[in-house]
Structures are given as C-alpha cells and as structure tokens.
Design an enzyme around this catalytic site. Structure first.
Site, mmCIF file in Angstrom:
data_model
loop_
_atom_site.group_PDB
_atom_site.id
_atom_site.type_symbol
_atom_site.label_atom_id
_atom_site.label_comp_id
_atom_site.label_asym_id
_atom_site.label_seq_id
_atom_site.Cartn_x
_atom_site.Cartn_y
_atom_site.Cartn_z
ATOM 1 N N VAL A 1 38.840 41.277 38.626
ATOM 2 C CA VAL A 1 39.660 40.143 38.184
ATOM 3 C C VAL A 1 40.993 40.667 37.663
ATOM 4 O O VAL A 1 41.020 41.507 36.756
ATOM 5 C CB VAL A 1 38.947 39.331 37.082
ATOM 6 C CG1 VAL A 1 39.776 38.118 36.691
ATOM 7 C CG2 VAL A 1 37.557 38.905 37.536
ATOM 8 N N GLY B 1 45.545 46.508 33.603
ATOM 9 C CA GLY B 1 44.882 45.673 32.603
ATOM 10 C C GLY B 1 44.146 44.525 33.257
ATOM 11 O O GLY B 1 44.757 43.707 33.923
ATOM 12 N N SER B 2 42.842 44.445 33.121
ATOM 13 C CA SER B 2 42.069 43.515 33.926
ATOM 14 C C SER B 2 40.625 43.445 33.423
ATOM 15 O O SER B 2 40.316 43.916 32.340
ATOM 16 C CB SER B 2 42.098 43.985 35.390
ATOM 17 O OG SER B 2 41.924 45.388 35.437
ATOM 18 N N ARG B 3 39.713 42.876 34.270
ATOM 19 C CA ARG B 3 38.306 42.826 33.907
ATOM 20 C C ARG B 3 37.459 42.916 35.171
ATOM 21 O O ARG B 3 37.945 42.681 36.286
ATOM 22 C CB ARG B 3 37.969 41.546 33.138
ATOM 23 C CG ARG B 3 37.952 40.301 33.979
ATOM 24 C CD ARG B 3 37.812 39.049 33.137
ATOM 25 N NE ARG B 3 36.433 38.635 32.898
ATOM 26 C CZ ARG B 3 36.089 37.690 32.021
ATOM 27 N NH1 ARG B 3 37.016 37.092 31.283
ATOM 28 N NH2 ARG B 3 34.841 37.347 31.867
ATOM 29 N N MET C 1 39.168 45.681 30.637
ATOM 30 C CA MET C 1 39.886 46.951 30.623
ATOM 31 C C MET C 1 41.283 46.725 30.062
ATOM 32 O O MET C 1 42.053 45.943 30.622
ATOM 33 C CB MET C 1 39.999 47.515 32.041
ATOM 34 C CG MET C 1 38.677 47.871 32.688
ATOM 35 S SD MET C 1 38.892 48.320 34.436
ATOM 36 C CE MET C 1 39.013 46.681 35.168
#
Length: 220
Positions: A152, A182-184, A94
C-alpha cells in the site's frame, strides 16, 4: 535459513545514491564543506533508506513471516476485499527510516496479482487499505491455504515495485518488491490462523513470524 550473497543496498536505490553522492561531491569541491553539509546529510538519509540487509528466515513450515520492517498498526478480523472472504489481517506500517524491501510471507504459487490506482493518504490510517494505490498478491501454499499480501502506497510513496507474476513459485521470505518512500503492507490470512504479534509491536521483515497457519486438515 540465513541468506547468503545478499546485497547490502537495494538495487532500487543505486541511481538515487549515485546522484546524491555526485551532487554532494560537486558542491563540496566547488563551494566547500559548509555548503555541502546538507547534501551529505541527504546522501546519508538515502543510503539508510535503501539498505537491504540479509535476514535469518524462520524454518517453521506453518510460520507466516513478516513481509516488511515496521510497526504493527492493525490486527483483527476483517473482510478480505480481494478474495471476498472473512479473514484475519495484520498490517505493518513502514516509516521512512525502516527497510522498505518487501518479502513473501509464505511459500507457494502466485495465483493472481491485482494493481489498483488510488490516493496517497497517510498509510497509517485504516482507510489507506482501500483508498490508496496498492498492489496485491494472492499466494496459495502447497497445503492449499490462501494468503493475500498487499503493498500500500503512503503519503509520500509514489512508486510500488513488484517483481512476480501469476503462475510463479515464490519462497518464504523471498524478496518480491519495494515501495518508495513510507508505506504499509497488509497480510490477509485464513480465519483459523493464530497471531504471533501484538498491536504496536516493532517487527522485522523476513526475520520473524507474524502468525501461524492451522494444520491443513483444519482448513475449512
């Protein structure tokens, strides 16, 4: 299934939006529109970051739905670090322009939750799955299939939010968490699950299937 009575803006952003709006209004009033312009742009960015639109959730019982908006950055066979098993993994990155609400990929019972403190390297890197701050949920479907979904943290993400605990029932597509900024999200699946997406695909949380689970009789 279409979500109804769903908030357009995530509750996690209300304080941020109110603060940014207050600053923009104050600067506009006291210093004029030219000075206020950057603050209005910041407000627009914050509003778009915390948008959380309703979605049409797939009804197929074998569907593993996408847990987040973003881009598929990893797809393949791995070792599940949480359940210590061979697995298939789908990873969705993301960026700051994606919706950051996180959704449960399947319906079932939350068996366990693990939180691990860690680093804040770029979430697009594969090592982020093991090195970064992360929060994992182990969900067991009513058919006995085990799915692990992991939030994450990224390079500038500094807070992972998760609202469910072991023992809770969770629905497919149910909103269970949020990550700022902002991540996953990694999803670990049984080895006989079939991918429904390809590397590089742009995906939408809760609105599409990323994989299909094998019939229960085929589970090992």
């Amino acid at each position: 299934m279409t979500e109804s009575n769903y908030p357009i803006l995530a509750r996690e952003g209300r304080w941020h939006i109110a603060l940014a709006a207050g600053v923009a209004i104050a600067v506009h009033y006291f210093a004029g529109p030219a000075w206020a312009a950057p603050f209005w742009l910041v407000l627009i960015f914050i509003v778009q970051f915390f948008r959380d639109p309703p979605r049409q959730i797939p009804d197929a019982p074998d569907a593993v739905i996408c847990p987040a908006d973003g881009k598929v950055i990893a797809l393949g066979e791995v070792e599940d670090p949480w359940l210590k098993r061979p697995a298939r993994r789908v990873s969705v990155f993301m960026n700051v322009f994606n919706v950051h609400s996180n959704r449960s990929p399947v319906a079932g019972k939350v068996m366990e939750r693990w939180y691990s403190a860690g680093k804040f390297v770029n979430a697009a890197l594969d090592k982020a799955s093991l090195d970064n701050e992360r929060n994992a949920l182990w969900i067991r479907t009513d058919a006995g299939q085990d799915i692990v979904v992991v939030q994450v943290a990224g390079l500038i993400a500094r807070r992972i939010l998760c609202y469910v605990q072991p023992g809770a029932r969770i629905a497919r597509g149910e909103r269970y968490g949020f990550i700022r900024f902002g991540s996953r999200v990694d999803v670990y699946l049984p080895r006989d699950a079939q991918f429904e997406v390809s590397l590089g695909d742009k995906v939408k949380g809760a609105a599409q299937a990323i994989a299909r689970l094998a019939p229960p009789a085929q589970e090992k």
